[in-house]
Design an enzyme around this catalytic site. Sequence first.
Site, PDB file in Angstrom:
ATOM      1  N   ASP A 170     -13.339   2.962   1.681  1.00  0.00           N
ATOM      2  CA  ASP A 170     -13.119   2.958   3.123  1.00  0.00           C
ATOM      3  C   ASP A 170     -14.476   2.916   3.812  1.00  0.00           C
ATOM      4  O   ASP A 170     -15.514   2.911   3.152  1.00  0.00           O
ATOM      5  CB  ASP A 170     -12.295   4.175   3.563  1.00  0.00           C
ATOM      6  CG  ASP A 170     -11.454   3.866   4.798  1.00  0.00           C
ATOM      7  OD1 ASP A 170     -12.002   3.291   5.759  1.00  0.00           O
ATOM      8  OD2 ASP A 170     -10.248   4.172   4.801  1.00  0.00           O
TER       9      ASP A 170
ATOM     10  N   GLY B 290       1.278  -6.295   6.045  1.00  0.00           N
ATOM     11  CA  GLY B 290       0.614  -6.723   7.275  1.00  0.00           C
ATOM     12  C   GLY B 290      -0.198  -8.006   7.124  1.00  0.00           C
ATOM     13  O   GLY B 290      -0.471  -8.694   8.113  1.00  0.00           O
TER      14      GLY B 290
ATOM     15  N   CYS C 153       7.413  -2.102   5.020  1.00  0.00           N
ATOM     16  CA  CYS C 153       8.232  -0.919   4.717  1.00  0.00           C
ATOM     17  C   CYS C 153       9.712  -1.167   4.980  1.00  0.00           C
ATOM     18  O   CYS C 153      10.561  -0.907   4.132  1.00  0.00           O
ATOM     19  CB  CYS C 153       7.730   0.289   5.486  1.00  0.00           C
ATOM     20  SG  CYS C 153       7.655   0.073   7.264  1.00  0.00           S
ATOM     21  N   ASN C 154      10.044  -1.704   6.154  1.00  0.00           N
ATOM     22  CA  ASN C 154      11.445  -1.955   6.462  1.00  0.00           C
ATOM     23  C   ASN C 154      12.070  -2.938   5.485  1.00  0.00           C
ATOM     24  O   ASN C 154      13.182  -2.717   4.994  1.00  0.00           O
ATOM     25  CB  ASN C 154      11.581  -2.534   7.886  1.00  0.00           C
ATOM     26  CG  ASN C 154      11.865  -1.478   8.905  1.00  0.00           C
ATOM     27  OD1 ASN C 154      12.773  -0.674   8.729  1.00  0.00           O
ATOM     28  ND2 ASN C 154      11.101  -1.459   9.988  1.00  0.00           N
TER      29      ASN C 154
END
Lengths: 340, 340, 340, 340
Positions: free
Chosen positions: A33, A112, A142-143
Amino acid sequence: MVKVGVAGYGVIGQRLADGVARQKDMELVGVADVAPTLPVRALAEKGMPYKLFTAVPEKRNLLDDVGIPVSGTLEELVQEVDIMLDATNAGVGAKNKEIYQKYNTKAVFQGGEKNNVADVFFHGYANYEKGIGADYLKLTSCNTTGLIRAIDAIDRAVGVVKTAITIIRRVADPGDYHRGLTNALQVAEAPNHQALDLMTIMPHVDATGILIHTPVTHGHIITPVVTTKKKMHKEELLEIFKAHPRIRVVRLADGFLGNASLFKYARDLGHPRGDMYEIAVWEETIVNSGDDIMFAINIPQEAVVIPENMDAIRAALKMQTSRDEGVAKTNEYLGMKARG
Amino acid sequence: MVKVGVAGYGVIGQRLADGVARQKDMELVGVADVAPTLPVRALAEKGMPYKLFTAVPEKRNLLDDVGIPVSGTLEELVQEVDIMLDATNAGVGAKNKEIYQKYNTKAVFQGGEKNNVADVFFHGYANYEKGIGADYLKLTSCNTTGLIRAIDAIDRAVGVVKTAITIIRRVADPGDYHRGLTNALQVAEAPNHQALDLMTIMPHVDATGILIHTPVTHGHIITPVVTTKKKMHKEELLEIFKAHPRIRVVRLADGFLGNASLFKYARDLGHPRGDMYEIAVWEETIVNSGDDIMFAINIPQEAVVIPENMDAIRAALKMQTSRDEGVAKTNEYLGMKARG
Amino acid sequence: MVKVGVAGYGVIGQRLADGVARQKDMELVGVADVAPTLPVRALAEKGMPYKLFTAVPEKRNLLDDVGIPVSGTLEELVQEVDIMLDATNAGVGAKNKEIYQKYNTKAVFQGGEKNNVADVFFHGYANYEKGIGADYLKLTSCNTTGLIRAIDAIDRAVGVVKTAITIIRRVADPGDYHRGLTNALQVAEAPNHQALDLMTIMPHVDATGILIHTPVTHGHIITPVVTTKKKMHKEELLEIFKAHPRIRVVRLADGFLGNASLFKYARDLGHPRGDMYEIAVWEETIVNSGDDIMFAINIPQEAVVIPENMDAIRAALKMQTSRDEGVAKTNEYLGMKARG
Amino acid sequence: MVKVGVAGYGVIGQRLADGVARQKDMELVGVADVAPTLPVRALAEKGMPYKLFTAVPEKRNLLDDVGIPVSGTLEELVQEVDIMLDATNAGVGAKNKEIYQKYNTKAVFQGGEKNNVADVFFHGYANYEKGIGADYLKLTSCNTTGLIRAIDAIDRAVGVVKTAITIIRRVADPGDYHRGLTNALQVAEAPNHQALDLMTIMPHVDATGILIHTPVTHGHIITPVVTTKKKMHKEELLEIFKAHPRIRVVRLADGFLGNASLFKYARDLGHPRGDMYEIAVWEETIVNSGDDIMFAINIPQEAVVIPENMDAIRAALKMQTSRDEGVAKTNEYLGMKARG
């Protein structure tokens, strides 16, 4: 032991790292990160159970300045691993892919990213075979991941012709101050991308639907209306769902009153972060509409994609070359099993 | 090893049980409840790490019918332990007290019970001495417990004359469907009970305040204006708070943007249930108002009272007979330490 | 009849136009905006009760294309009026000022603009005199405007020394999808700008405070702790507030349970848009903290600044050259009167 | 001029009174309620535009004590009118019916009452004929009323076979502190009562569905999937809806982003109380699912039933003896017209 790295240590990245750490046949080499975000600060406060690599070497001082130990750069991490799970912000993954390609390291991207970042649009249960040996895979969001679990299970049982889905979407994750919605339901243009994505994974199904954003943080609820090849009754559907290790059938009568009950229950179970990997289906919502069937699903948006990401590693690295073996290993290590 | 039982296995009761289980000098004998609520179902799904006793023997079938193992009755539990932590719904504790008295078992009641249920209104840091050897103690409620930590710390440093507090209260816990508030701030009659309770524990302080309910589930925020005997500046206050094992100083600049950030951070830390025992103070909110000082505190309402309950056991059973030793043991076993 | 124009037909601009239209000694020449936003569409659907001017002539087609009649340009509007009320987005007012200056047209800017856009930072009740004859005035923001009404009233009665305020801020207006907050309280850096702004208007008062954003859309609540030169008791404060035409004293006992009750009541009163110009003070929240006094105020953020804007026109154009006469005219035309 | 009374002056009762007052062929004799609620206080503050009757004579002092003028009792009101609109709390209407029967006064009950209180379950557009001359009618609830407008319009065009509906329900009205939901979606047992009610009015349609409560206050959103006798395309559906005076077609592209936009727009239109009588359909949500069609509707829950109540008066009192004439008069007086 295959070696895995995680790029992006946010909501999904943290959970991917935890998920990899629980796979007994995988080694988590580290996470990458840029800045001392809350997850990175928490990692440090916990004593660095995972090694941290800087994703942007020229900004390494952001981490050094607050005393967070850095074990190297993303580029170094990529060289040490067999596969990267990329959970960076949308668009960053496409850039990172250049690094992955430079070192011939495979990678799994999240929902994404644009589809063209990957060779295969992947779902553990619905098209495991397509991921076997693939270099670049993209997971569904996710959905879509949760929805496909249910639709694929019905499809394998009786065949699905079409589905019209309403997605009642949580608008932000817990602790997210950048997105929000206050006392409003926001309507999105139809068809929603989840229906389109479902058709990419299951091209023989005609899917469409409407998505409404709601001001809550725990769990999307989806109400698909499913047209099957052979009429399915409530008891049959319950049997299929109860036999599925990644679907939890719950009852209003038992106190599962909505999406917040499932989050609460995962916390009460002592699950790390209060996470739940399974989608849930409320037994009392299953109804026939003529020959179609309709029900309500809960999607725990923070954690639901973790199992399918583990599946993707298994497929890409040919750890298991059949769907049943692949998902079974993931389920075993993540503690998911049929409850029927 | 002192033996402890917990009556009422809800939001607080579950956490009391977990807290006791972490004290190396205490043994959790079991927990008592009536019905197969979600926490009780989660206990069963986890394999009964704690023994469950039925609080209402004639309703034992509620538990039996769904296959949840019952180890006996509340009355039996009371006989096996040195002290009971009663976290039942308001009013039930007063009834349970009859059972506790029958077997000469000490008990600690929670903030929802009336004051007259107990001999001592207790706070670990503010009046530990009063609890030593006491038979029946009542803890302050979550807001008051957290608030007193801060006010007591200032009081011991420079003396507190008075405080005017605004409590911005979360209206329901995560997963609570019985209370709620939608797009509204609800005003309560002043002074709020937390100010009155504070004066019961710290009678030399003049406290008053206003409480506003807000539609959120994670963490009350309190903004006390404190009049001290000697003017206190921001740096001094920070020093005192950083030295306090149960106060966490956080910064907006580090990403702690509000109450939801603290809940998120506790989850990221891997704390069980995503709980945090410490109150938090935002560094950037500390300001002087003339000679008074003002700041914003976060109260993690689900877990904040656990440490002071452990202190209460220590005091009541004379496990440690000084405040400093008592709270130090609790802090050690719950992993809380000064960060200054 | 003085002639008035309004630039920016959003939440505030619409209400400024309505407010001017209700002043019998003012003529609303028109309003200016750029695009067919919902307010502009509503204006058209109502049959254009106000003339619309395009603020950006080269984008006039945006309005023409959907059939909304345009009466000219902002620059033309500026030439027709004695004074402009500028309610454009923050920063645009500073640019518009060049047009106002070009035609020697006075202007009143809103709280979002920087202070240096104006000669006078204005509040009708607190410093009317400073605005008399001024060319460029800036109004205080909604919270500050409402707060000063209360603090100024106390100051004129007994003198205010200092105040420490907690602002519990609604995060977005009804229908606003661009800002939002979901299940979170967001903390702002202290002192809040409202306290600093108050000191600009009332330099003899020492003000500071903390602001917390909450996920609601109707009405900020402020809880000031006020140190006065002479101790003030609840009954005295009530008398002062009841005598103030722009302060409404309400009671929890009468059903005014929070900010949403006031919005509901304004709708039930039949007020246009469900607006309320008065701030409200809850009688049951007034308490003394030692010699200080504390209470809770409701700020109806959409409409509260309208009266003070009308006052600003009166002062700038010397329609009334004393505070009492100026505010009295505004109050008369807007239907506000003392209820004490 | 037919004479009308209203029992229950709450959210619906107030709007029924306003609706009757706008019908040029009806006279509102008065409204009845018990206590000085906010609506009753607002009525008094407005100077009693409607006469108030006490619904419970022995509690008349509640109104007298705060100086609210009372014109008599409910029983007296009933004797003066041709028809009563009963908008009391669920269950009270059944009791009031005894008074209505005693004086042979017709009555219209609202959706909360049990069906057996009435002879006819009524919807202005779907079954006007059944209400003609009826003594006791019951209206459908807000969701069902709005939903039937859309389904009936499709049915009359091409025939509806079945519909599977998802209702995304606002959990409380603005200003309601008694119900609420905070950061949670609450699932209800399926099928929802609205589907069952629809079938009572339209028995040839097979309807079912799932209802989810959401923490917002403005407008339910319904997403019906409709199976028609002949496939209907988006453009045809738009034509039908645009021709319907009680349906407003809106576009996301125009700024109608969700339910809160419609409430905002109604306020911007200057509608009393910010009310809207029309349901809205978002153009961009209309999609085909195979031969079925799906779309999203907004139901303004506070006001949507008012027109159908006016229709009910017209039918019951035989003011117009055909559906088209009856609804046309209501539409005319309430200002609703086709926008197609």
